[in-house]
Scaffold this motif. Structure first.
Motif, mmCIF file in Angstrom:
data_model
loop_
_atom_site.group_PDB
_atom_site.id
_atom_site.type_symbol
_atom_site.label_atom_id
_atom_site.label_comp_id
_atom_site.label_asym_id
_atom_site.label_seq_id
_atom_site.Cartn_x
_atom_site.Cartn_y
_atom_site.Cartn_z
ATOM 1 N N ARG A 154 0.841 -1.196 0.000
ATOM 2 C CA ARG A 154 0.000 0.000 0.000
ATOM 3 C C ARG A 154 0.876 1.245 0.000
ATOM 4 O O ARG A 154 2.055 1.216 0.349
ATOM 5 C CB ARG A 154 -0.919 -0.009 1.218
ATOM 6 C CG ARG A 154 -1.863 -1.207 1.277
ATOM 7 C CD ARG A 154 -2.705 -1.136 2.536
ATOM 8 N NE ARG A 154 -3.533 0.070 2.560
ATOM 9 C CZ ARG A 154 -4.823 0.086 2.249
ATOM 10 N NH1 ARG A 154 -5.429 -1.032 1.907
ATOM 11 N NH2 ARG A 154 -5.514 1.209 2.290
ATOM 12 N N ASP A 155 0.246 2.369 -0.365
ATOM 13 C CA ASP A 155 0.979 3.627 -0.402
ATOM 14 C C ASP A 155 1.469 4.048 0.975
ATOM 15 O O ASP A 155 2.398 4.843 1.078
ATOM 16 C CB ASP A 155 0.080 4.738 -0.969
ATOM 17 C CG ASP A 155 -0.235 4.525 -2.440
ATOM 18 O OD1 ASP A 155 0.351 3.599 -3.039
ATOM 19 O OD2 ASP A 155 -1.063 5.279 -2.981
ATOM 20 N N ASP A 156 0.837 3.545 2.029
ATOM 21 C CA ASP A 156 1.233 3.947 3.373
ATOM 22 C C ASP A 156 2.280 3.009 3.975
ATOM 23 O O ASP A 156 2.598 3.106 5.153
ATOM 24 C CB ASP A 156 0.010 4.026 4.298
ATOM 25 C CG ASP A 156 -0.814 2.746 4.278
ATOM 26 O OD1 ASP A 156 -0.288 1.694 3.868
ATOM 27 O OD2 ASP A 156 -1.994 2.796 4.667
ATOM 28 N N VAL A 157 2.802 2.101 3.167
ATOM 29 C CA VAL A 157 3.861 1.197 3.622
ATOM 30 C C VAL A 157 5.195 1.698 3.058
ATOM 31 O O VAL A 157 5.330 1.911 1.851
ATOM 32 C CB VAL A 157 3.597 -0.252 3.168
ATOM 33 C CG1 VAL A 157 4.787 -1.139 3.518
ATOM 34 C CG2 VAL A 157 2.324 -0.784 3.805
ATOM 35 N N TRP A 158 6.152 1.888 3.931
ATOM 36 C CA TRP A 158 7.462 2.358 3.507
ATOM 37 C C TRP A 158 8.383 1.154 3.298
ATOM 38 O O TRP A 158 8.740 0.462 4.234
ATOM 39 C CB TRP A 158 8.043 3.303 4.547
ATOM 40 C CG TRP A 158 9.452 3.737 4.249
ATOM 41 C CD1 TRP A 158 10.568 3.450 4.967
ATOM 42 C CD2 TRP A 158 9.890 4.545 3.147
ATOM 43 N NE1 TRP A 158 11.681 4.019 4.379
ATOM 44 C CE2 TRP A 158 11.292 4.688 3.249
ATOM 45 C CE3 TRP A 158 9.236 5.134 2.065
ATOM 46 C CZ2 TRP A 158 12.044 5.431 2.331
ATOM 47 C CZ3 TRP A 158 9.988 5.868 1.141
ATOM 48 C CH2 TRP A 158 11.357 6.002 1.279
ATOM 49 N N ASP A 159 8.756 0.907 2.034
ATOM 50 C CA ASP A 159 9.634 -0.217 1.715
ATOM 51 C C ASP A 159 10.484 0.153 0.504
ATOM 52 O O ASP A 159 10.160 -0.191 -0.635
ATOM 53 C CB ASP A 159 8.818 -1.475 1.437
ATOM 54 C CG ASP A 159 9.710 -2.704 1.241
ATOM 55 O OD1 ASP A 159 10.942 -2.555 1.323
ATOM 56 O OD2 ASP A 159 9.168 -3.794 0.997
ATOM 57 N N PRO A 160 11.586 0.889 0.714
ATOM 58 C CA PRO A 160 12.409 1.321 -0.423
ATOM 59 C C PRO A 160 13.126 0.180 -1.130
ATOM 60 O O PRO A 160 13.723 0.395 -2.187
ATOM 61 C CB PRO A 160 13.412 2.288 0.227
ATOM 62 C CG PRO A 160 13.478 1.878 1.657
ATOM 63 C CD PRO A 160 12.109 1.384 2.001
ATOM 64 N N SER A 161 13.078 -1.030 -0.593
ATOM 65 C CA SER A 161 13.698 -2.154 -1.279
ATOM 66 C C SER A 161 12.848 -2.638 -2.451
ATOM 67 O O SER A 161 13.312 -3.431 -3.275
ATOM 68 C CB SER A 161 13.930 -3.314 -0.306
ATOM 69 O OG SER A 161 12.689 -3.883 0.104
#
Length: 579
Positions: free
Chosen positions: A510-517
């Motif tokens: 989701r857009d509210d999940v931070w996962d730069p990998s």
């Protein structure tokens, strides 16, 4: 909707407010007023971000958002009380507001540096200055905007400044991909094998010996400007300093090795092995600590690491991960284009329709060649009165009277000790001095000076006024360019998160999940340049997002005024390839 978060003795207080800062009725309030522990806060932010996409309010994004990112939570919008207060305090548009007249307190102090590792949500908030009541502070700021001379512009500026703070925290969290092996190999090639801290590397030792022989100074320490200056003068050279630009004018066998030594010593000090150990993680990530609004014009600064001053030879050490690539973009001739749009100068905007604005100025017949166009335009923005830039000013003023008058008016205002203001409402420091200190008062200086000192007092006052005028002339253009860049950054940040995630199937994060990998993400912002780290499969979509974001920033800032903001965009494996 706003949701204000503030640290309290037993957790974090959350208060929901309407868009105008008023209380919400209980039926529509997700948080009438809650006190949450760290685990509850994470769940609360996730839930409210998905349900309401509120504007989160806190004292300092660099601390509060860093903690959310560490927990894998991304938010779309925030209102940074510290950054917003700094703008509202000094802006001429809100000079009569309650914020402008507040006594200085802890919220006016510089933001503390964020820690590199975090063990618990808001843990280091204990070290933050306490805001007496962040709800009251938000309401004062909203009132200052609504009662200002230009509420729309100020509201946009505060939103852009806060969005920039979110991007800065995300870039710090994600880190810039960095090749430790390339960095070490580069240093070894230029300096010699690695040596313990405090020991001069082989190449510098060889150069030091050459310099000593050339100046007949066997005990010279080339790292000491005092020693070097003394040795140069003893060798019969007339020099006032050891600055490189002054040394380059001297012909002597010791000068070339001395200049080379200075350059390599600067690399060793600023980005040598000690820097590499301190700033790049074993996993190959450089985590720069940006300071949004760290310069009075609105440009960013850094607390450490020098992300905004990376030397060109180190750019090749910024290397994309396997299966990823870098999209590098910089705005072409941003400040002259911003000047044309601010002034509403259609003739100059027409010259800027080409990718090369300076070539467009030549084609218009205003100046004879591109070099004259560049020097003349930079002279107009930075206040050159002599040389090639000064010589072109009359011709540019005739061709582009609105643009040149805008910077000339800003310069005259500065000379009078007045504030000047950018397109969206950031104002130069109060007081006559460049840093906000009072300029020398001419009448007082004359009244207290002896007859022999009158001329000297006049010269000092005149020099201070001219310095201030050069500063304000540039401030309005550089500050507005910084605002355009913030809008570009904010637009791009939102567009990147909307791109598909390769290999995610039917259940992308989701857009509210931070996962730069997994997602394309910003890794560098340098005034008018951005670098995005992206999966190769999305490189073309990222390139389009970068271009579209720049065009959108122009519309946000200048409406329908016909000004173009072309970009140089490169898709490369390492940053150095984009030069």
């Amino acid at each position: 909707m706003f949701i204000v978060l503030a640290r309290v003795p037993h957790g974090t207080r959350a208060v929901a407010l309407a868009d105008d800062g008023s209380a919400l009725d209980r039926e529509h309030s997700p948080a009438d007023e809650l006190v949450l522990d760290d685990a509850e806060l994470i769940a609360f932010v996730r839930e409210r971000e998905r349900a309401d996409a509120p504007r989160w309010v806190w004292a300092d994004t660099s601390v509060s958002y860093a903690q959310l990112l560490a927990a894998g939570v991304r938010i779309a919008r925030c209102h940074d009380l510290r950054l917003s207060r700094a703008i509202l305090r000094s802006s001429t548009l809100s000079a009569s507001s309650g914020v402008a007249g507040l006594p200085r307190d802890e919220l006016d102090e510089a933001s503390p540096a964020a820690e590199s590792t975090v063990s618990a949500l808001f843990e280091i908030a204990e070290a933050l200055p306490a805001v007496a009541d962040p709800v009251d502070e938000l309401r004062r700021q909203l009132a200052a905007v609504s009662e200002s001379a230009e509420p729309g512009r100020l509201r946009l500026l505060l939103a852009a400044e806060s969005a920039g703070a979110l991007a800065a925290a995300e870039m710090r969290n994600a880190g810039m991909p960095w090749s430790i092996e390339r960095h070490d190999a580069l240093l070894t090639e230029l300096l010699g094998p690695r040596v313990p801290y405090g020991v001069r590397p082989q190449k510098l030792e060889v150069l030091a010996a050459v310099i000593r022989d050339g100046l007949l100074a066997p005990t010279l320490n080339p790292d000491s400007p005092v020693d070097v200056l003394r040795a140069l003068r003893a060798a019969g050279l007339r020099v006032d300093s050891t600055r490189s630009w002054e040394l380059k004018r001297i012909e002597h066998p010791a000068i070339p090795p001395l200049l080379e030594y200075k350059q390599l010593a600067r690399l060793l000090t600023a980005n040598g092995w000690t820097w590499l150990d301190a700033w790049v993680t074993p996993e190959g990530r450089f985590h720069p600590d940006y300071v949004p609004g760290g310069v009075v014009s609105g440009r960013w600064a850094t607390r450490g690491g020098g992300a905004l001053q990376l030397p060109k030879q180190l750019r090749s050490t910024v290397v994309a991960d396997p299966g990823w690539t870098l999209v590098v973009a910089d705005a072409a001739q941003l400040e002259p284009r911003v000047l044309a749009a601010m002034a509403g100068d259609l003739a100059m905007a027409e010259a800027g329709r080409e990718a090369d604005l300076y070539a467009g100025i030549v084609a218009s017949g205003a100046v004879p060649d591109r070099k004259s166009a560049k020097y003349g335009m930079l002279g107009a923005i930075y206040g050159a009165t002599r040389g090639a830039g000064g010589a072109m000013m009359p011709r540019l003023k005739k061709a582009y009277p609105r643009a040149i008058s805008l910077v000339e008016d800003a310069a005259r205002a500065g000379e009078r000790g007045e504030q000047v203001t950018t397109r969206l409402g950031r104002s130069s420091p109060r007081g006559g001095g460049i840093d906000g200190s009072a300029m020398e008062n001419v009448s007082e200086a004359r009244a207290t000076a002896s007859d022999s000192d009158l001329a000297a007092a006049d010269r000092r006052a005149g020099s201070a006024a001219r310095d201030r005028g050069r500063f304000t002339r540039n401030f309005v253009v550089q500050g507005t360019a910084a605002e355009w860049a913030l809008c570009w950054l904010a637009e791009l940040r939102n567009r990147l998160v909307a791109l598909p995630v390769p290999g995610a199937g039917r259940h992308p994060p989701r857009d509210d999940v931070w996962d730069p990998s997994r997602r394309p993400h910003l890794v560098l912002f340098l005034h008018d340049e951005v670098v995005v780290h992206t999966p190769i499969a999305l490189a073309e979509q990222v390139r389009q997002a970068v271009l579209e974001s720049a065009a959108a920033a122009g519309r946000i800032m200048f409406g329908t005024f016909p000004i173009d903001f072309p970009l140089d965009v490169a898709v490369v494996d390492d940053y150095g390839m984009a030069e």
